[in-house]
Design an enzyme around this catalytic site. Structure first.
Site, PDB file in Angstrom:
ATOM      1  N   THR A 122       3.306  -5.783  -4.160  1.00  0.00           N
ATOM      2  CA  THR A 122       2.374  -5.759  -5.212  1.00  0.00           C
ATOM      3  C   THR A 122       1.724  -4.339  -5.013  1.00  0.00           C
ATOM      4  O   THR A 122       1.331  -4.073  -3.931  1.00  0.00           O
ATOM      5  CB  THR A 122       1.569  -6.924  -5.512  1.00  0.00           C
ATOM      6  OG1 THR A 122       0.794  -6.864  -4.463  1.00  0.00           O
ATOM      7  CG2 THR A 122       2.270  -8.113  -5.689  1.00  0.00           C
ATOM      8  N   GLU A 123       0.929  -3.839  -6.162  1.00  0.00           N
ATOM      9  CA  GLU A 123       0.135  -2.615  -5.996  1.00  0.00           C
ATOM     10  C   GLU A 123      -0.916  -2.959  -6.994  1.00  0.00           C
ATOM     11  O   GLU A 123      -0.629  -2.916  -8.396  1.00  0.00           O
ATOM     12  CB  GLU A 123       0.782  -1.209  -6.061  1.00  0.00           C
ATOM     13  CG  GLU A 123       1.782  -1.250  -7.010  1.00  0.00           C
ATOM     14  CD  GLU A 123       2.502   0.013  -7.043  1.00  0.00           C
ATOM     15  OE1 GLU A 123       2.022   1.302  -7.715  1.00  0.00           O
ATOM     16  OE2 GLU A 123       3.417   0.241  -6.135  1.00  0.00           O
ATOM     17  N   GLU A 126      -4.704  -1.493  -8.611  1.00  0.00           N
ATOM     18  CA  GLU A 126      -6.058  -0.695  -8.889  1.00  0.00           C
ATOM     19  C   GLU A 126      -7.079  -1.731  -9.223  1.00  0.00           C
ATOM     20  O   GLU A 126      -6.833  -2.362 -10.190  1.00  0.00           O
ATOM     21  CB  GLU A 126      -5.452   0.403 -10.018  1.00  0.00           C
ATOM     22  CG  GLU A 126      -4.327   1.302  -9.722  1.00  0.00           C
ATOM     23  CD  GLU A 126      -4.099   2.264 -10.907  1.00  0.00           C
ATOM     24  OE1 GLU A 126      -4.823   2.273 -11.644  1.00  0.00           O
ATOM     25  OE2 GLU A 126      -2.813   2.540 -11.044  1.00  0.00           O
ATOM     26  N   TYR A 179      -5.857   3.596  -0.766  1.00  0.00           N
ATOM     27  CA  TYR A 179      -6.061   4.872  -1.371  1.00  0.00           C
ATOM     28  C   TYR A 179      -6.778   4.913  -2.718  1.00  0.00           C
ATOM     29  O   TYR A 179      -7.000   3.799  -3.445  1.00  0.00           O
ATOM     30  CB  TYR A 179      -4.795   5.621  -1.232  1.00  0.00           C
ATOM     31  CG  TYR A 179      -4.011   5.151  -2.403  1.00  0.00           C
ATOM     32  CD1 TYR A 179      -3.350   6.464  -3.446  1.00  0.00           C
ATOM     33  CD2 TYR A 179      -3.079   4.301  -2.601  1.00  0.00           C
ATOM     34  CE1 TYR A 179      -2.671   6.077  -4.427  1.00  0.00           C
ATOM     35  CE2 TYR A 179      -2.244   3.843  -3.377  1.00  0.00           C
ATOM     36  CZ  TYR A 179      -1.910   4.886  -4.410  1.00  0.00           C
ATOM     37  OH  TYR A 179      -0.885   4.393  -5.533  1.00  0.00           O
ATOM     38  N   ASP A 224      -6.372   6.185  -6.421  1.00  0.00           N
ATOM     39  CA  ASP A 224      -5.479   6.439  -7.460  1.00  0.00           C
ATOM     40  C   ASP A 224      -5.961   6.629  -8.775  1.00  0.00           C
ATOM     41  O   ASP A 224      -6.687   5.687  -9.343  1.00  0.00           O
ATOM     42  CB  ASP A 224      -4.349   5.351  -7.595  1.00  0.00           C
ATOM     43  CG  ASP A 224      -3.138   5.726  -8.788  1.00  0.00           C
ATOM     44  OD1 ASP A 224      -3.026   6.801  -8.862  1.00  0.00           O
ATOM     45  OD2 ASP A 224      -2.465   4.762  -9.037  1.00  0.00           O
ATOM     46  N   ASN A 278       6.863  -4.474  -7.638  1.00  0.00           N
ATOM     47  CA  ASN A 278       7.984  -3.818  -7.021  1.00  0.00           C
ATOM     48  C   ASN A 278       9.103  -4.645  -6.631  1.00  0.00           C
ATOM     49  O   ASN A 278       8.825  -5.738  -5.796  1.00  0.00           O
ATOM     50  CB  ASN A 278       7.753  -2.711  -5.963  1.00  0.00           C
ATOM     51  CG  ASN A 278       6.725  -1.428  -6.337  1.00  0.00           C
ATOM     52  OD1 ASN A 278       7.088  -1.179  -7.270  1.00  0.00           O
ATOM     53  ND2 ASN A 278       5.449  -1.784  -6.155  1.00  0.00           N
ATOM     54  N   ARG A 308      14.550   0.562  -6.902  1.00  0.00           N
ATOM     55  CA  ARG A 308      13.246  -0.046  -6.828  1.00  0.00           C
ATOM     56  C   ARG A 308      12.825  -0.126  -8.199  1.00  0.00           C
ATOM     57  O   ARG A 308      12.505   0.805  -8.934  1.00  0.00           O
ATOM     58  CB  ARG A 308      12.048   0.661  -6.149  1.00  0.00           C
ATOM     59  CG  ARG A 308      10.710  -0.281  -6.010  1.00  0.00           C
ATOM     60  CD  ARG A 308       9.778   0.576  -5.333  1.00  0.00           C
ATOM     61  NE  ARG A 308       9.380   2.076  -5.811  1.00  0.00           N
ATOM     62  CZ  ARG A 308       8.399   2.485  -6.388  1.00  0.00           C
ATOM     63  NH1 ARG A 308       7.387   1.554  -6.930  1.00  0.00           N
ATOM     64  NH2 ARG A 308       8.172   3.662  -7.011  1.00  0.00           N
ATOM     65  N   HIS A 328      10.148  -0.937 -10.720  1.00  0.00           N
ATOM     66  CA  HIS A 328       8.791  -1.001 -10.837  1.00  0.00           C
ATOM     67  C   HIS A 328       8.316  -1.741 -12.061  1.00  0.00           C
ATOM     68  O   HIS A 328       8.545  -1.050 -13.313  1.00  0.00           O
ATOM     69  CB  HIS A 328       8.668   0.711 -10.889  1.00  0.00           C
ATOM     70  CG  HIS A 328       7.098   0.889 -10.806  1.00  0.00           C
ATOM     71  ND1 HIS A 328       6.382   0.448  -9.547  1.00  0.00           N
ATOM     72  CD2 HIS A 328       6.099   1.810 -11.303  1.00  0.00           C
ATOM     73  CE1 HIS A 328       5.259   0.892  -9.550  1.00  0.00           C
ATOM     74  NE2 HIS A 328       4.966   1.732 -10.931  1.00  0.00           N
TER      75      HIS A 328
END
Length: 505
Positions: free
Chosen positions: A7-8, A10, A93, A95, A158, A240, A242
């Protein structure tokens, strides 16, 4: 189950004491404060390796052209470019105008829940560390997807897939599933429409921002199916997938089912033809309209049109996918994790069909709706009341003592699937069964000797004339079983690189 998933997220960010604060600056402060608290000197902060990034490559076989000029060069010291790799294998990071936590690769959906939840603790700590800096504005971080002013930010998933699977089969098989899964995975939202101006409550924070069926971009013209072709692995073998349509979840059952059911549906797409399981009969007449229609009906009675003329609810579509996934799982060797996902999925669908509030201890949107309904009744409020937006926001506050979700957990009103000990361990330590183990352990043991890293490489600076890149293109290699003994046997990064680059005898 052994599909690579991750997972990602924001995170939303605000500075209550300074509403005019630049979110790029405050996001940068959050990342750098976390790095400083971890004892990482600025000069020794491992950079992100951008060389292999290709965000404009489309899975349909072409590259989206940039508007003009060459690819930008990223200055890692610029405001907004703060970037670090954590010892747990994750990436922290900035984004755009948000701090982002990209979790390390996992193979088990429950592990993915643990390392996703670890991101919440990282963000809570980052805000706390900023507050300890003299003169710095206090920050509040939220695990949500909307700012209440018309903007949305992502919570992406992902999934590694075989390159042999035709992308057209992914579109056909996955679209009705992603459209309907929000009955389980939605995090709930006060307001209808991108700006939330129309009074009401809907299942998903993300649905109003989905505009097309298929698309490459993630910040405008968002698609149900995203076509970015950036595998971060051997491109001849893997793609991948997304997924950008999902919500940022706090409820662990929501995250578990979001990741686990999607992974099993991808199994169905890849393996289904061999088992005479077909998904083409589930094609929707108007998929984007269906996303909005299902989200805007918390009663779960809204129907959407299929291409063949049938009308089905989101629950009915999910039930069909469940039945076909269960058939596939039953045809394979016993898999306790897959069996548990199927059982949990069936249980949740049964409860949602009976009364969505029966899931208020399991899923985000019923939990949030129960809170909101209680507040509305006590205060005699309509859905147009501005205070309801504040309750919505407070649900996603990452602070353990302030966030409404976390307070529900503390009083036993939300069921957990993992322990806090597991989560806190995951803040520091990587999963052991993927390349994230090698990445995270290299950072832990030899961080001062690592110049940069990415998902598919670690770059060492050993003091010579050139840097040494160690590729990690195979996601299941670099696990503890694969490199644990090697890492334990060396005393320095020089020794490690010598061992890894030695000619086989």
């Amino acid at each position: 189950m052994q599909r690579i998933i991750g997972t990602e997220v924001e995170y939303g960010i605000s500075s209550p004491s300074d509403p005019t604060a630049n979110p790029i600056l405050t996001s940068t402060q959050a990342v750098l404060a976390y790095a400083a608290a971890a004892g990482i000197q600025r000069a020794k902060r491992t950079r992100w390796d951008y060389e292999v990034e290709s965000p404009l490559r489309d899975a349909r076989g072409f590259d989206l052209s940039r508007s003009a000029g060459p690819p930008p060069v990223v200055d890692a010291d610029e405001v907004g470019a703060a970037n670090m790799i954590l010892t747990n294998g994750a990436r922290l990071y900035v984004d755009h105008a948000h701090p982002e936590y990209s979790a390390p690769e996992c193979t088990d959906p429950l592990d993915a829940v643990i390392w996703d939840k670890a991101g919440e603790r990282v963000m809570e700590a980052a805000a706390r560390h900023v507050a300890s800096v003299p003169g710095a504005a206090k920050l509040q971080l939220y695990k949500n997807n909307v700012d209440g002013k018309g903007a949305s930010y992502g919570s992406h998933e992902n999934y590694l897939m075989s390159r042999q699977t035709p992308f057209s089969a992914i579109i056909t098989g996955l679209t009705p599933f992603l459209v309907s899964r929000q009955v389980v995975t939605g995090s709930g939202r006060v307001g209808i429409g991108p700006s939330g101006d129309e009074p009401g409550f809907q299942l998903s924070q993300r649905s109003d921002y989905i505009e097309v069926e298929v698309g490459l971009e993630t910040t405008l013209k968002r698609g149900i199916i995203n076509t970015r072709d950036e595998p971060h692995a051997d491109a001849d073998r893997y793609r991948r997938l997304h997924v950008i349509i999902g919500d940022a979840n706090l409820a662990e059952t929501s995250t578990y089912l979001k990741l686990g059911t999607t992974a099993l549906v991808l199994d169905l797409i890849e393996e289904g033809p061999a088992h005479a399981i077909d998904l083409t009969d589930l094609a929707l007449a108007r998929p984007v309209h269906a996303v909005h229609a299902i989200s805007r009906d918390p009663s779960l009675r809204a129907t959407v049109a299929l291409a063949d003329g049938r009308e089905l609810t989101g629950l009915a579509l999910q039930r069909i996918y469940l039945d076909r996934v269960a058939k596939l799982v039953d045809s394979r060797d016993p898999d306790p994790r897959a069996a548990d996902i199927v059982e949990t999925w069936a249980h949740v669908l049964d409860q949602l069909e009976r009364d969505p509030m029966d899931c208020a201890e399991l899923l985000d949107w019923p939990a949030k709706l129960r809170l909101l309904d209680g507040f509305r009744q006590r205060e005699n409020l309509s859905w147009s009341a501005p205070r309801l937006h504040l309750v919505d926001l407070q649900y996603s506050d990452v602070r353990l003592d302030k966030g409404l979700y976390n307070r529900l957990v503390a009083r036993g009103s939300m069921k957990r699937l993992v322990t806090e000990h597991q989560v806190l361990s995951a803040v520091e330590n990587p999963p052991t069964d993927t390349r994230a183990y090698f990445r995270g352990e290299c950072l832990r043991r030899f961080g001062a000797d690592i110049a940069a890293a990415s998902w598919d490489s670690v770059i060492f600076d050993l003091g010579g004339d050139s840097l040494v890149r160690i590729p990690t293109l195979e996601p299941l290699r670099g696990s503890k079983a694969h490199v644990g003994a090697l890492l334990d046997s060396v005393d320095s990064a020089v020794e490690l690189v010598e061992q890894l680059t030695a000619e086989p005898r």
